[in-house]
Write a protein that holds these residues in place. Structure first.
Motif, PDB file in Angstrom:
ATOM      1  N   LEU A 139      43.553 -13.858  -9.595  1.00  7.85           N
ATOM      2  CA  LEU A 139      42.283 -13.611 -10.530  1.00  7.85           C
ATOM      3  C   LEU A 139      42.531 -14.696 -11.625  1.00  7.85           C
ATOM      4  CD1 LEU A 139      41.982  -9.905 -10.973  1.00  7.85           C
ATOM      5  CD2 LEU A 139      40.795 -11.459  -9.640  1.00  7.85           C
ATOM      6  N   SER A 145      38.441 -23.183  -5.477  1.00  6.79           N
ATOM      7  CA  SER A 145      38.392 -22.087  -4.651  1.00  6.79           C
ATOM      8  C   SER A 145      38.024 -22.711  -3.105  1.00  6.79           C
ATOM      9  CB  SER A 145      38.022 -21.057  -4.709  1.00  6.79           C
ATOM     10  OG  SER A 145      36.709 -21.131  -4.526  1.00  6.79           O
ATOM     11  N   ALA A 146      38.217 -21.912  -1.892  1.00 12.60           N
ATOM     12  CA  ALA A 146      37.929 -22.340  -0.846  1.00 12.60           C
ATOM     13  C   ALA A 146      36.517 -21.880  -0.521  1.00 12.60           C
ATOM     14  CB  ALA A 146      38.710 -22.023   0.234  1.00 12.60           C
ATOM     15  N   ALA A 147      36.035 -21.360  -1.370  1.00 12.77           N
ATOM     16  CA  ALA A 147      34.580 -20.140  -1.211  1.00 12.77           C
ATOM     17  C   ALA A 147      33.752 -21.347  -1.099  1.00 12.77           C
ATOM     18  CB  ALA A 147      34.207 -19.579  -2.355  1.00 12.77           C
ATOM     19  N   PRO A 148      32.789 -21.097   0.058  1.00  9.99           N
ATOM     20  CA  PRO A 148      31.737 -21.997   0.416  1.00  9.99           C
ATOM     21  C   PRO A 148      30.599 -22.246  -0.616  1.00  9.99           C
ATOM     22  CG  PRO A 148      31.598 -20.158   1.776  1.00  9.99           C
ATOM     23  CD  PRO A 148      32.603 -19.892   0.901  1.00  9.99           C
ATOM     24  N   PRO A 178      30.262 -20.752  12.501  1.00  7.17           N
ATOM     25  CA  PRO A 178      28.765 -20.563  12.137  1.00  7.17           C
ATOM     26  C   PRO A 178      28.336 -19.039  12.034  1.00  7.17           C
ATOM     27  CG  PRO A 178      29.104 -21.003  14.499  1.00  7.17           C
ATOM     28  CD  PRO A 178      30.400 -21.147  13.655  1.00  7.17           C
ATOM     29  N   THR A 179      27.546 -18.969  11.178  1.00  5.76           N
ATOM     30  CA  THR A 179      26.735 -17.390  10.991  1.00  5.76           C
ATOM     31  C   THR A 179      25.838 -17.150  12.394  1.00  5.76           C
ATOM     32  OG1 THR A 179      24.912 -18.207   9.878  1.00  5.76           O
ATOM     33  CG2 THR A 179      27.130 -17.881   8.563  1.00  5.76           C
ATOM     34  N   SER A 180      25.322 -15.879  12.089  1.00 10.57           N
ATOM     35  CA  SER A 180      24.415 -15.435  13.259  1.00 10.57           C
ATOM     36  C   SER A 180      23.126 -16.462  13.198  1.00 10.57           C
ATOM     37  CB  SER A 180      24.133 -14.147  12.984  1.00 10.57           C
ATOM     38  OG  SER A 180      23.534 -13.860  11.596  1.00 10.57           O
ATOM     39  N   ARG A 193      28.462 -31.076  -6.009  1.00  9.21           N
ATOM     40  CA  ARG A 193      27.618 -30.456  -5.103  1.00  9.21           C
ATOM     41  C   ARG A 193      26.410 -30.882  -5.029  1.00  9.21           C
ATOM     42  NH1 ARG A 193      24.760 -24.724  -6.260  1.00  9.21           N
ATOM     43  NH2 ARG A 193      23.540 -26.346  -6.872  1.00  9.21           N
ATOM     44  N   ASP A 213      25.250 -20.810  -3.942  1.00  9.55           N
ATOM     45  CA  ASP A 213      25.544 -20.049  -5.217  1.00  9.55           C
ATOM     46  C   ASP A 213      24.150 -19.933  -6.284  1.00  9.55           C
ATOM     47  OD1 ASP A 213      27.842 -22.646  -6.394  1.00  9.55           O
ATOM     48  OD2 ASP A 213      25.815 -22.594  -5.414  1.00  9.55           O
ATOM     49  N   THR A 214      23.047 -20.456  -5.567  1.00 10.73           N
ATOM     50  CA  THR A 214      21.966 -20.300  -6.281  1.00 10.73           C
ATOM     51  C   THR A 214      20.831 -19.490  -5.769  1.00 10.73           C
ATOM     52  OG1 THR A 214      21.038 -22.329  -5.260  1.00 10.73           O
ATOM     53  CG2 THR A 214      22.081 -22.377  -7.642  1.00 10.73           C
ATOM     54  N   GLU A 216      19.580 -16.689  -6.188  1.00 12.30           N
ATOM     55  CA  GLU A 216      18.638 -15.897  -7.063  1.00 12.30           C
ATOM     56  C   GLU A 216      17.811 -16.750  -7.867  1.00 12.30           C
ATOM     57  OE1 GLU A 216      21.873 -15.793  -7.204  1.00 12.30           O
ATOM     58  OE2 GLU A 216      22.753 -13.634  -7.511  1.00 12.30           O
ATOM     59  N   THR A 217      18.237 -18.099  -8.181  1.00 13.28           N
ATOM     60  CA  THR A 217      17.480 -18.923  -8.959  1.00 13.28           C
ATOM     61  C   THR A 217      16.057 -19.711  -8.159  1.00 13.28           C
ATOM     62  OG1 THR A 217      18.961 -20.760  -8.630  1.00 13.28           O
ATOM     63  CG2 THR A 217      19.029 -19.521 -10.770  1.00 13.28           C
TER      64      THR A 217
END
Lengths: 219, 174
Positions: A139, A145-148, A178-180, A193, A213-214, A216-217
């Motif tokens: 934590l 991080s390796a977070a996309p 790949p995602t669905s 980024r 990561d945006t 919601e905006t």
């Protein structure tokens, strides 16, 4: 006085033998202690019943299908490891969906056209996965991080070399997908980024690029 | 273990993964995205799961880490959590609810108002049945921290749910 934490540990079966004996001895002569324990027990029953209501809604089918199509039983050969195999199925599925009642072979024919790209992309995914250690970070440990943080969909006819150059040009690594929806999850350094996003969007091989990561905006 | 058996075990876990995801995100669409991301990551890392360990704990940990990454990224960019997010949970829609159902609703609301770290501990231990040590491993904190968070969480929920549920409900409805 027995602390709340000690009483809870007893309730949770985590008190240890000595503390357990002490609490049971105290309860034999202390109705208030028994009442506290009963309050905790009924609170827990209540909580479990309340959280069980969250199980009522079905899990979205696409997630169930993701497990079914990408599970370990379906990676007999290196070229068909989870990513590509899953994408192949997902691509066929999405084709079938978007083409409504078209015969199944249409979807598979279309999916087959992706196969070459899939193998290349699959290799990329595996390589980047191999680079990525450790699996978890603590934590308090520092980023990156390796977070996309970006997602991209390539045009279906993109040759492998263009795909590679696009990713290199943007300084991006494939960390998932790949995602669905046929999207790849990319990771770029946080500082770069926006530049990477602009580069991807300007690239002819890219059908769509969005920050992850945006969500919601409003854009 | 046979591969098909592992697939079935993961599929069987999905409702509980979604429940933990709802506990963390408090938002249905976001919860589903987090479940999907968790499954995707878990499937690429099945090799690191030890067969003699709990599959649920392992997947909860992946989910927790993904969520931490995501909230940290949002925070660093100044994205605020959506207002009124509790209203997006399934079932909170202002319908007339029977008393028993309302009691559960009130309890769930109280739990969901807890700070995230307390929600997670409560969900893992009381709801999902993990041990203190297992929860500590999932959350990457010492067992003592798990215990104090659990204690605060249980007491806070119990304070709210033993109060007048009608008053609570009225205060929530705008």
């Amino acid at each position: 006085m027995i602390s709340d934490e000690a009483l809870m540990a007893y309730l949770d079966g985590e008190a240890g033998a000595a503390s357990e004996r002490a609490i049971e001895a105290a309860m034999a002569t202390d109705p208030a202690l028994r009442a506290r324990l009963e309050l905790l027990e009924s609170g827990d029953r209540n909580l479990r019943a309340a959280f069980d209501t969250l199980l009522d809604e079905p899990v979205p089918d696409k997630i169930v299908q993701l497990v079914r199509t990408q599970a370990p039983g379906r990676r007999p050969a290196p070229a068909r490891k989870p990513g590509p195999a899953g994408w192949l199925g997902a691509a066929a599925d999405s084709m079938r969906r978007s083409w409504g009642a078209s015969p199944a072979w249409l979807g598979w024919a279309a999916a087959a056209q992706f196969a070459l790209l899939l193998v290349a992309a699959g290799a990329l995914v595996q390589m980047s996965a191999a680079d990525r250690a450790p699996q978890y970070h603590a934590l308090g440990s520092a980023p990156p991080s390796a977070a996309p943080n970006l997602t991209v969909i390539f045009r279906p006819d993109t040759p492998e070399r263009a795909l590679r150059e696009t990713l290199q040009g943007a300084g991006a690594r494939i960390v998932g997908g790949p995602t669905s929806a046929d999207a790849y999850l990319l990771q770029v350094p946080a500082a770069g980024r926006d530049r990477a996003l602009a580069a991807l969007r300007a690239d002819a091989a890219v059908a769509m690029a969005e920050p992850l990561d945006t969500a919601e905006t409003p854009r | 273990m046979k591969d098909g058996e592992l697939t079935d075990r993961i599929v069987a876990l999905l409702p509980r993964l979604r429940r933990f995801s709802l506990t963390l995100t408090r938002q249905e669409a976001e919860a589903d995205d987090l479940v999907q991301a968790t499954v995707e990551r878990a499937l690429t890392r099945l090799g690191s799961w030890k067969e003699d360990s709990r599959l649920d704990s392992w997947m909860f940990k992946i989910m927790q880490n993904l969520w931490i990454d995501q909230t940290r990224a949002n925070r660093s960019r100044g994205v605020q959590a959506a207002a009124g997010e509790l209203a997006a949970l399934p079932g909170v829609d202002g319908r007339t609810i029977m008393d028993a159902r309302m009691k559960l609703r009130t309890t769930l609301d109280a739990a969901m108002r807890l700070p995230e770290e307390q929600r997670a501990v409560l969900a893992l231990i009381v709801v999902e049945g993990l041990s203190y040590a297992e929860a500590a491993e999932v959350l990457d904190v010492p067992v003592g921290t798990v215990m104090s968070r659990l204690s605060r969480a249980r007491l806070a929920v119990s304070r709210e749910t033993t109060a007048d549920v009608h008053a609570l409900r009225l205060s929530r409805v705008r």
